[in-house]
Design a protein around this motif. Sequence first.
Motif, PDB file in Angstrom:
ATOM      1  N   THR A  48      -0.376   5.256  -7.620  1.00 43.46           N
ATOM      2  CA  THR A  48      -1.728   5.579  -8.093  1.00 43.46           C
ATOM      3  C   THR A  48      -1.964   7.083  -8.060  1.00 43.46           C
ATOM      4  OG1 THR A  48      -2.524   3.449  -7.274  1.00 43.46           O
ATOM      5  CG2 THR A  48      -4.176   5.140  -7.718  1.00 43.46           C
ATOM      6  N   ASP A  49      -1.494   7.723  -6.985  1.00 43.73           N
ATOM      7  CA  ASP A  49      -1.663   9.170  -6.859  1.00 43.73           C
ATOM      8  C   ASP A  49      -0.871   9.906  -7.938  1.00 43.73           C
ATOM      9  OD1 ASP A  49      -2.804  11.339  -5.158  1.00 43.73           O
ATOM     10  OD2 ASP A  49      -0.698  11.871  -4.929  1.00 43.73           O
ATOM     11  N   ALA A 105       0.020   3.022  -3.428  1.00 42.94           N
ATOM     12  CA  ALA A 105      -0.834   4.204  -3.282  1.00 42.94           C
ATOM     13  C   ALA A 105      -0.178   5.458  -3.863  1.00 42.94           C
ATOM     14  CB  ALA A 105      -1.209   4.406  -1.812  1.00 42.94           C
ATOM     15  N   HIS A 125       0.835  -1.204   0.000  1.00 45.98           N
ATOM     16  CA  HIS A 125       0.000   0.000   0.000  1.00 45.98           C
ATOM     17  C   HIS A 125       0.869   1.254   0.000  1.00 45.98           C
ATOM     18  CE1 HIS A 125      -3.372   2.640   0.861  1.00 45.98           C
ATOM     19  NE2 HIS A 125      -2.665   3.160   1.853  1.00 45.98           N
TER      20      HIS A 125
END
Length: 414
Positions: free
Chosen positions: A156-157, A153, A149
């Motif tokens: 993805t951001d 994450a 994560h």
Amino acid sequence: MRRRLINSTLAVVLIVIAVFGVSLFFVETRTIENSARNRLESEVARVLAEVDSRLAAGEPVTEQEMRSSAPADRFVRIELPDSPPVLLGEPPEGDVMSAEATGAHGETVTVEQPRSIVSNEIGRMVTIILVVSLLAVAAAALLAVQQAHRVAAPLTDLAETAERLGSGDPRPRHRRYGVAELDRVADVLDASAERIARMLTAERRLAADASHQLRTPLTALTMRLEEIIATEDRDAAAEEAAIALAQVERLTDVVQRLLTNSRDARLGSAVGFDLDEVVVQQMEEWRPAYRSAGRALVRSGKSGLRAVGTPGAVSQVLACLVENSLMHGAGTVALRTRTTGNQVVVEVTDNGPGVPSELGARVFERTVSGRNSTGLGLAVARDLAEADGGRLELLQQRPPVFALFLSREAEEAC
């Protein structure tokens, strides 16, 4: 990617557990068996010593006498010469482990125990290893999920940030993730966003400036063409056509300057020029419009001044001031030239209501206007003046006095 990180982490942990777990199992199994065998041999030696001691002292060796010396959970067999064997405990069933020793008087002592005791101990050891392994796998899975994560994450951001840039939203997000490589990517994306925002701002500003700067010479050109259409005098028409042609050339210069500034605003073309020529040219262009409006356009002040700047840009600044006086002012509009120190000054004034008191110097800001106009004219004029190293100021609000300050050309020594 997140699943791949989790699977790879768990695979590594499982391999480590398999390697060390199997090794630990074999080592501990051998250790438990050796320990059990050593205990049996120790117990055989202790019982044998007790039997030897009794035989040497002439004491009887019977079940009752030896019960206290034999281990309670073992089966002991004592074989004496010329005597029946002495049995202590219950004989074990199934597979057994045993140790045997012979004494100095010919007696033999055998101690036996069920192999299940060792098997149970090995089973407990295996259970402990399995529990620890499961706890390690659970901890590794939790750590893998958190780590995946933490890595996925931000990616993805960053992908969302790149998508926003591609969709025309150049606002930088200024987010950092505590991972040097990802923070570097975020820095690059933020820098790209700022560059894109500056380029978009410059393009919008260029479009606004172009529309405003082209409007003034086009208006003057239109008036000249209307004069040509209205007159029947060929000489007057030829004169007006020549002036219109000069205005077209100035319009071309404006377009070229806009394109040059759009590429690099720092590029300039300041030269020494005759200020009177620019002032006279603007008066000739705007006099028909003032005559149609029933107003006068006059000039005064010192003549023969030479300034340093871009003649086309200075013409645009004066055209903006003269046009503002025509649209928002009243009475006679005067252009006055003078000097102050090493600068030349062109003042434009009229008898109109002037600049509202609440605006003041803010009249040069973009989109600021007190007369329901675009609010671009004076802002563009100020930028043009500053690009040539000059400045445009409001010296007086009522009646309005705008002044263009330019560097004065140095006189050559004779």
